[in-house]
Every structure is written in structure tokens, then in C-alpha cells.
Design a protein around this motif. Structure first.
Motif, mmCIF file in Angstrom:
data_model
loop_
_atom_site.group_PDB
_atom_site.id
_atom_site.type_symbol
_atom_site.label_atom_id
_atom_site.label_comp_id
_atom_site.label_asym_id
_atom_site.label_seq_id
_atom_site.Cartn_x
_atom_site.Cartn_y
_atom_site.Cartn_z
ATOM 1 N N MET A 34 0.802 -12.172 0.411
ATOM 2 C CA MET A 34 -0.549 -12.205 0.968
ATOM 3 C C MET A 34 -1.578 -11.789 -0.068
ATOM 4 N N TYR A 36 -5.501 -10.200 -0.005
ATOM 5 C CA TYR A 36 -6.583 -9.616 0.766
ATOM 6 C C TYR A 36 -7.797 -9.448 -0.136
ATOM 7 N N PRO A 44 -9.459 -4.111 4.135
ATOM 8 C CA PRO A 44 -8.965 -5.364 3.564
ATOM 9 C C PRO A 44 -9.059 -6.502 4.583
ATOM 10 N N LEU A 46 -7.748 -10.443 5.284
ATOM 11 C CA LEU A 46 -6.737 -11.413 4.866
ATOM 12 C C LEU A 46 -7.388 -12.714 4.409
ATOM 13 N N TYR A 49 -2.052 -16.352 2.919
ATOM 14 C CA TYR A 49 -0.664 -15.930 2.901
ATOM 15 C C TYR A 49 0.221 -17.136 2.635
ATOM 16 N N VAL B 43 -3.745 1.092 -1.573
ATOM 17 C CA VAL B 43 -3.597 1.220 -0.130
ATOM 18 C C VAL B 43 -2.126 1.533 0.163
ATOM 19 N N PHE B 91 -7.139 3.398 7.279
ATOM 20 C CA PHE B 91 -7.303 2.081 7.884
ATOM 21 C C PHE B 91 -6.283 1.880 8.998
ATOM 22 N N TYR B 99 2.565 -12.658 10.984
ATOM 23 C CA TYR B 99 2.355 -11.587 10.019
ATOM 24 C C TYR B 99 0.920 -11.467 9.572
ATOM 25 N N TYR B 101 -1.938 -9.580 9.521
ATOM 26 C CA TYR B 101 -2.483 -8.255 9.819
ATOM 27 C C TYR B 101 -4.011 -8.303 9.780
ATOM 28 N N PHE B 103 -7.206 -5.673 9.578
ATOM 29 C CA PHE B 103 -7.562 -4.281 9.306
ATOM 30 C C PHE B 103 -8.940 -3.949 9.872
ATOM 31 N N GLY B 104 -9.111 -2.699 10.252
ATOM 32 C CA GLY B 104 -10.425 -2.191 10.597
ATOM 33 C C GLY B 104 -11.198 -1.817 9.344
#
Lengths: 111, 112
Positions: A34, A36, A44, A46, A49, B43, B91, B99, B101, B103-104
Motif C-alpha cells: 500500500m 499512503y 495517512p 490510502l 494498493y 507510524v 491514529f 484491506y 484501512y 485512518f482518522g
């Protein structure tokens, strides 16, 4: 050896340039990869991917995976000042597990 | 577009105090995570949570940390007795079965 390595930069390019961002990884079992984008003081986001080897394109962005070299790349064509951010590669150990991030490359695109 | 919401955006606390960081994940997501980023560093994964229990945690996530999903919408990270080295951006992230994801925007925790 670190699991995921990324040159932190900083990288500065003129507007319109092609940008190449890269990561290497150590675990040959990794299958998902991935990218970001992180703006200052934000989470982050996205971008792309990919699964296994090959290329994936989305607009000005192309993600490339070379599993034989354990090397992943993100190319940005016709870069814009709004692309200025930190770019993070991230790899999950399996399809849904924790992400291991690279250090992030700070990119500045100058008008 | 659905987003992960974190509050507060910035928290300053005294060393030794307890803090609770709050997150509202995307409503149909099933998997929840906390990550942190110390200034100038990577991170880092802290913990993942699925089906009302911790599914994975890192070596950072020691007994000082706990997570909870107290109701159907909130997901919290508690640090029992904060240390100076807990100062970081925290975060929250969530995802569906795939998959991707999300994030905030993070909570900046400053321990003084």
C-alpha cells in the motif's frame, strides 16, 4: 534488517516532474502493498494498493511491485504543488493484519 | 465520504495522569486499530480489535494501555499513567473485510 525501508528524503521537484518513490522490504511472504499520503498534522490517506507483482495505475499515480527484488515504487506523473506531502509505503503481514510502515518520504512540488 | 473521527485533536496532560483518546470508526467497519507516530519517527502499530476483543497487539501496548468499544460507535484508547515518551500523534483506523484501512486525523498527545 528492517522489515520495510524507505528513503525519508526530503525530495523537492518542479511542478510537472515525474516523481519516483521507493521502498524495499525484507519478508518475501508479503503479498499486499500500500501507499499512503500524509499531509502535515493529518492521518495517512490510502492512495494505492496492489496485490503481488505488477503495476496498477490510477490517474497520475502508478504503483509497481517487483517481488523478485522486494522493491515497491510509486510514480507520480505531472506532479502538482497539491501533491506536496509525506508518502508512506505500508505492508500488512497478511491480508488484514497490522501494517508495517516505511519511514515516509517528504515530497515538495514547487510551482 | 465516510470518515474516522477522532477527539480531541490535541490533548495536553501531566505525567502520571490517565488519558482517554476517542474514535468513532466508520459505521459498517468491523476491524479497529490504534497506531501512533512519535515526532519524526515511523507510524507504529499498537493494537487491533475485532469482535469485541483484542486480536493483536505490539510490544509497545503494555499494561498501561487498554482499548474498549463501550457502545456500538465509539472505540477508545486509555493510557493509565502517562509518561513523557507517550507524547505522540495517535491514529485510529478501521476497515471492512477488505484491506482498505481508513485512518482518522489523529490526536496529538503532549505529556508534560
Amino acid at each position: 534488517q528492517k522489515e520495510v525501508e524507505q528513503d525519508p528524503g526530503p525530495l523537492s521537484v518542479p511542478e510537472g516532474a515525474i516523481v519516483s518513490l521507493n521502498c524495499t522490504y525484507s519478508n518475501s511472504a508479503f503479498q499486499y502493498f500500500m501507499w499512503y499520503r500524509q499531509y502535515s498534522r493529518k492521518g495517512p490517506e490510502l492512495l494505492m494498493y496492489t496485490y503481488s507483482s505488477g503495476n496498477k495505475e490510477d490517474g497520475r499515480f502508478t504503483a509497481q511491485v517487483d517481488k523478485s527484488s522486494k522493491y515497491i515504487s510509486l510514480f507520480i506523473r505531472d506532479s502538482q504543488p497539491s501533491d506536496s506531502a509525506t508518502y508512506l509505503c505500508a505492508i500488512p503481514e497478511t491480508s488484514g493484519s497490522r501494517l508495517t510502515f516505511g519511514e515516509g518520504t517528504q515530497l515538495t512540488v514547487n510551482p | 465520504e465516510p470518515e474516522v473521527t477522532q477527539t480531541p485533536s490535541h490533548q495536553v496532560t501531566q505525567m502520571g495522569q490517565e488519558v482517554i483518546l476517542r474514535c468513532v470508526p466508520i459505521s459498517n467497519h468491523l476491524y479497529f486499530y490504534w497506531y501512533r507516530q512519535i515526532l519524526g519517527q515511523k507510524v507504529e502499530f499498537l493494537v487491533s480489535f475485532y469482535n469485541n476483543e483484542i486480536s493483536e497487539k505490539s510490544e509497545i501496548f503494555d499494561d498501561q494501555f487498554s482499548v474498549e468499544r463501550p457502545d456500538g460507535s465509539n472505540f477508545t484508547l486509555k493510557i493509565r499513567s502517562t509518561k513523557l515518551e507517550d507524547s505522540a500523534m495517535y491514529f485510529c483506523a478501521s476497515r471492512e473485510e477488505s484491506y482498505g484501512y481508513t485512518f482518522g486525523s489523529g490526536t496529538r498527545l503532549t505529556v508534560v
